[in-house]
Design a protein around this motif. Structure first.
Motif, PDB file in Angstrom:
ATOM      1  N   THR A   1      60.556  58.011 -13.073  1.00 45.21           N
ATOM      2  CA  THR A   1      60.518  57.464 -11.716  1.00 45.21           C
ATOM      3  C   THR A   1      59.094  57.527 -11.192  1.00 45.21           C
ATOM      4  N   TYR A   2      58.618  56.419 -10.641  1.00 43.54           N
ATOM      5  CA  TYR A   2      57.279  56.381 -10.034  1.00 43.54           C
ATOM      6  C   TYR A   2      57.397  56.060  -8.555  1.00 43.54           C
ATOM      7  N   TYR A   3      56.424  56.571  -7.794  1.00 48.39           N
ATOM      8  CA  TYR A   3      56.410  56.301  -6.350  1.00 48.39           C
ATOM      9  C   TYR A   3      55.093  55.665  -5.971  1.00 48.39           C
ATOM     10  N   ASP A   4      55.147  54.769  -5.007  1.00 44.51           N
ATOM     11  CA  ASP A   4      53.933  54.333  -4.323  1.00 44.51           C
ATOM     12  C   ASP A   4      53.970  54.956  -2.940  1.00 44.51           C
ATOM     13  N   ALA A   5      52.824  55.471  -2.487  1.00 45.27           N
ATOM     14  CA  ALA A   5      52.809  56.078  -1.154  1.00 45.27           C
ATOM     15  C   ALA A   5      51.492  55.768  -0.465  1.00 45.27           C
ATOM     16  N   ASP A   6      51.552  55.608   0.846  1.00 40.87           N
ATOM     17  CA  ASP A   6      50.333  55.527   1.640  1.00 40.87           C
ATOM     18  C   ASP A   6      49.991  56.940   2.097  1.00 40.87           C
TER      19      ASP A   6
END
Ligand SMILES: [Zn+2]
Ligand SMILES: [Zn+2]
Length: 398
Positions: A215-220
């Protein structure tokens, strides 16, 4: 944060006089003048054993005006009961018996009253002495010995499966003792500044081959700062160095902090008649020595308050923090704790001190009991879920 470099600090105010006017020696019943006075178990009252008159010492906080707003505190407010300890002052204090004229010695390390062995009068230490034994205030025992025994029983019973056989054989909950422990209470008027990073998740997806999918996340990532005034009311800090020594290889002193909080607002002005058959421990740490502990706790309160004002769904990581203490107010107090202690002799000759401690006001109970490790492993292999329930309570032992 405001720039305070050009303002000279306020001169320290003289300590609030909390030494009461009763004077050492015989404390007398306000109604009949008898000197046989003791605490009434299960209440905050004193009782004359001659005429049965009951009364209570005055509430400490209101009687010295320490209920004024904390956000107006400026500088350090202290009391005579929290004064610095004179290292030369003896633990032994001699009182002259007003009954028969004999000299009676009180060992203030563990007692603040003594009975004259000639005329049986009880002599009390009411005046503050420079060895730190006589506080500003005392919070009476609400929980009776009977109730404390029951709490200790219940606590140990829940953990019986894992306890050492020797502990179970020697377990006598009736041996629980009432001890007045010394604490410093501090109110703080503070300004906190924290800075760090907050993350908001913008996407989540799976990547990789069938057999190694991740699982990968993109985050600001946002820079977050908070700067705010806040107050702390009655932070409760240990003021006995032997108790503050939390060497987890030798003892489980840390359990005593887990039975906090106490209803410290109900503490009464110092009266040695509350000591009864309880023992007491003497304060041996000064305000200066516990101030770093107080600051640390206030910083963690500041971080928590700051976190509560944020709304980043992947959390906030604080990296820098500052605390400006604008004002503090200190009170030396004795707090009631029921203690069951047990020395575990470890193979190899070392000893380990276990406690079960019961809050003498609320009945909150925490402790550690010596655990049989093979038993624990066996249970872990068979019923893992039960172990989780006890792991919290015994984790201090490993
Ligand atoms: Zn009386
Ligand atoms: Zn006497």
């Amino acid at each position: 944060m405001s720039d305070t470099t050009n303002t000279p600090p306020d001169p320290p105010a003289p300590p609030t006089d909390t030494s009461n006017a009763k004077g050492d020696g015989l404390t007398k019943c306000p109604r009949c003048g008898s000197a046989e006075i003791g605490p009434v178990p299960g209440s905050d009252l004193l009782r004359c054993s001659f005429c049965r008159y009951e009364w209570s010492a005055a509430n400490f906080v209101t009687s010295v005006g320490f209920d004024s707003p904390i956000d107006k505190l400026n500088g350090t407010v202290t009391t005579t009961g929290g004064a610095d300890i004179d290292a030369q002052a003896s633990n032994l204090v001699t009182l002259k018996c007003q009954g028969c004229g004999s000299e009676v010695v009180v060992n203030t390390e563990s007692a603040l009253q003594a009975r004259c062995h000639w005329c049986r009068q009880v002599l009390s230490l009411q005046t503050q002495i420079p060895n730190g034994a006589v506080p500003d205030a005392v919070l009476p025992f609400r929980l009776t010995h009977e109730q404390a025994v029951e709490q200790v029983h219940r606590f140990a019973n829940k953990r019986r499966t894992f306890a050492l056989t020797r502990f179970k054989k020697e377990f006598v909950p009736e041996n629980v003792l009432g001890v007045y422990m010394p604490y410093l209470l501090v109110d703080g008027n503070a300004h906190g500044s924290v800075a760090g990073f907050g993350e908001i998740k913008t996407a989540q997806y799976l990547r990789g081959p069938e057999n190694n999918r991740r699982t990968y996340y993109d985050a600001d990532v946002y820079r977050v700062t908070r700067s705010f005034d806040f107050t702390v009311d009655d932070l409760t800090i240990e003021s006995s160095s032997s108790r503050a020594n939390q060497d987890t290889r030798m003892n489980t002193n840390n359990v005593i902090n887990t039975i906090l909080p106490f209803d410290t607002k109900n503490a009464v002005t110092w009266d040695a008649s509350y000591m009864g058959d309880y023992t007491s421990e003497k304060r041996d740490l000064n305000i200066d020595q516990v101030t770093p502990v107080a600051r640390d706790q206030m910083l963690s309160i500041a971080r928590q308050k700051a976190t509560e004002t944020t709304d980043y769904n992947r959390g906030v990581r604080w990296e820098t923090e500052q605390l400006e203490l604008k004002g503090t107010r200190w009170v030396a107090v004795l707090l009631p704790v029921w203690l069951y202690s047990y020395y575990e002799k470890k193979p190899g000759g070392s000893v380990f001190l276990h406690y079960i401690a019961v809050n003498g006001r609320t009945g909150e109970t925490m402790g550690s009991i010596p655990v049989s490790v093979p038993k624990l492993l066996l249970v872990a292999l068979t019923i893992g879920t039960v172990l989780e329930g006890v792991a919290l309570a015994i984790v201090a032992n490993f």
